[in-house]
Design a protein around this motif. Structure first.
Motif, mmCIF file in Angstrom:
data_model
loop_
_atom_site.group_PDB
_atom_site.id
_atom_site.type_symbol
_atom_site.label_atom_id
_atom_site.label_comp_id
_atom_site.label_asym_id
_atom_site.label_seq_id
_atom_site.Cartn_x
_atom_site.Cartn_y
_atom_site.Cartn_z
ATOM 1 N N UNK A 11 15.084 -12.381 -21.110
ATOM 2 C CA UNK A 11 14.040 -13.399 -21.273
ATOM 3 C C UNK A 11 13.334 -13.712 -19.952
ATOM 4 N N UNK A 12 12.164 -14.302 -20.064
ATOM 5 C CA UNK A 12 11.461 -14.795 -18.880
ATOM 6 C C UNK A 12 12.324 -15.871 -18.220
ATOM 7 N N UNK A 18 15.568 -18.386 -24.958
ATOM 8 C CA UNK A 18 15.935 -16.972 -24.892
ATOM 9 C C UNK A 18 17.232 -16.747 -24.149
ATOM 10 N N UNK A 19 17.432 -17.489 -23.066
ATOM 11 C CA UNK A 19 18.678 -17.371 -22.300
ATOM 12 C C UNK A 19 19.860 -17.893 -23.108
ATOM 13 N N UNK A 20 19.649 -18.974 -23.882
ATOM 14 C CA UNK A 20 20.726 -19.477 -24.740
ATOM 15 C C UNK A 20 21.108 -18.404 -25.762
ATOM 16 N N UNK A 21 20.134 -17.738 -26.353
ATOM 17 C CA UNK A 21 20.432 -16.660 -27.311
ATOM 18 C C UNK A 21 21.238 -15.548 -26.646
ATOM 19 N N UNK A 22 20.975 -15.286 -25.377
ATOM 20 C CA UNK A 22 21.702 -14.242 -24.646
ATOM 21 C C UNK A 22 23.195 -14.561 -24.543
ATOM 22 N N UNK A 23 23.554 -15.838 -24.672
ATOM 23 C CA UNK A 23 24.968 -16.220 -24.638
ATOM 24 C C UNK A 23 25.741 -15.584 -25.788
ATOM 25 N N UNK A 24 25.044 -15.189 -26.826
ATOM 26 C CA UNK A 24 25.680 -14.562 -27.974
ATOM 27 C C UNK A 24 25.859 -13.062 -27.837
ATOM 28 N N UNK A 25 25.398 -12.493 -26.734
ATOM 29 C CA UNK A 25 25.488 -11.043 -26.506
ATOM 30 C C UNK A 25 26.534 -10.807 -25.404
ATOM 31 N N UNK A 43 16.742 -26.584 -18.106
ATOM 32 C CA UNK A 43 17.386 -25.803 -19.161
ATOM 33 C C UNK A 43 18.080 -26.672 -20.208
ATOM 34 N N UNK A 44 18.287 -27.946 -19.913
ATOM 35 C CA UNK A 44 19.103 -28.791 -20.787
ATOM 36 C C UNK A 44 18.589 -28.923 -22.223
ATOM 37 N N UNK A 45 17.295 -29.088 -22.478
ATOM 38 C CA UNK A 45 16.875 -29.176 -23.885
ATOM 39 C C UNK A 45 17.270 -27.932 -24.692
ATOM 40 N N UNK A 46 17.123 -26.761 -24.120
ATOM 41 C CA UNK A 46 17.501 -25.528 -24.816
ATOM 42 C C UNK A 46 19.020 -25.458 -24.996
ATOM 43 N N UNK A 47 19.766 -25.869 -23.985
ATOM 44 C CA UNK A 47 21.229 -25.860 -24.085
ATOM 45 C C UNK A 47 21.675 -26.825 -25.181
ATOM 46 N N UNK A 55 26.271 -19.058 -34.022
ATOM 47 C CA UNK A 55 27.347 -18.319 -33.365
ATOM 48 C C UNK A 55 28.219 -19.301 -32.571
ATOM 49 N N UNK A 56 29.504 -19.408 -32.915
ATOM 50 C CA UNK A 56 30.362 -20.353 -32.188
ATOM 51 C C UNK A 56 30.469 -20.046 -30.693
ATOM 52 N N UNK A 57 30.365 -18.769 -30.297
ATOM 53 C CA UNK A 57 30.436 -18.446 -28.873
ATOM 54 C C UNK A 57 29.271 -19.069 -28.117
ATOM 55 N N UNK A 58 28.099 -19.074 -28.715
ATOM 56 C CA UNK A 58 26.938 -19.703 -28.083
ATOM 57 C C UNK A 58 27.194 -21.206 -27.948
ATOM 58 N N UNK A 59 27.712 -21.820 -29.003
ATOM 59 C CA UNK A 59 27.997 -23.263 -28.933
ATOM 60 C C UNK A 59 29.052 -23.554 -27.863
#
Length: 181
Positions: A11-12, A18-25, A43-47, A55-59
């Motif tokens: 992600x940019x 996008x970075x939060x979604x990357x936590x699932x990879x 970054x806090x609003x996205x977090x 995905x529980x790993x992202x959470x």
């Protein structure tokens, strides 16, 4: 024209969702977590939104990021994470709410916001959640509601079906100076 990073799926820099979604990879998880942590408040609003990810790993990792970067707006989200279906999310949220040492800023969640729920979680069917509750309550026992917390920990020390958790609760209760209990 797409950048090389975009073509690789990175992600940019300021695309925090996008970075939060990357936590699932799995292969991108460490880089994504480091990026979110180093980005701080922007970054806090996205977090916080990531706490609702399927995905529980992202959470789990969003809670871990909030453990360091929590702000006043994030505290209710951490308290809500105590009711997550994933035991590890709940355990990490207990830690994030109770641990002052991990914080990278001056925000400290008020004990009254989570101590009653942590006491309830001492009776969770999941031993990992009970361990998280014991640890969280042990961390905050000297800060206010000590008699109530010590009593709850002593009951766990007597009655928990897991001998390791009974021992853990006994140790945490003994750490509280008797003058505070």
């Amino acid at each position: 024209m797409r950048t090389v990073a975009a073509m690789r799926g990175t992600p940019a820099v300021n695309d925090f969702d996008g970075w939060v979604k990357q936590l699932g990879v799995a292969g991108r998880r460490p880089t994504a977590k480091r990026h979110l942590m180093s980005s701080g408040a922007p970054a806090l609003p996205a977090v916080r939104r990531g706490l609702g990810h399927p995905n529980p790993m992202v959470r789990r990792l969003c809670v871990s990021v909030l453990d360091h970067l929590v702000d006043d707006e994030s505290v209710p989200d951490l308290v809500a994470a105590l009711d997550d279906d994933d035991a590890e999310v709940c355990r990490r949220a207990l830690h994030a709410l109770a641990c002052d040492q991990c914080k990278d800023n001056a925000c400290r969640p008020a004990d009254d916001l989570f101590v009653p729920r942590a006491i309830e979680l001492l009776h969770s069917p999941d031993p990992d959640v009970r361990a998280g509750a014991i640890d969280a309550l042990g961390r905050v026992a000297g800060r206010g509601k000590s008699p109530q917390i010590v009593t709850a920990l002593e009951l766990v020390a007597e009655r928990d079906p897991d001998s390791g958790l009974r021992s853990m609760a006994r140790r945490r209760a003994l750490r509280v100076p008797r003058a505070l209990a």
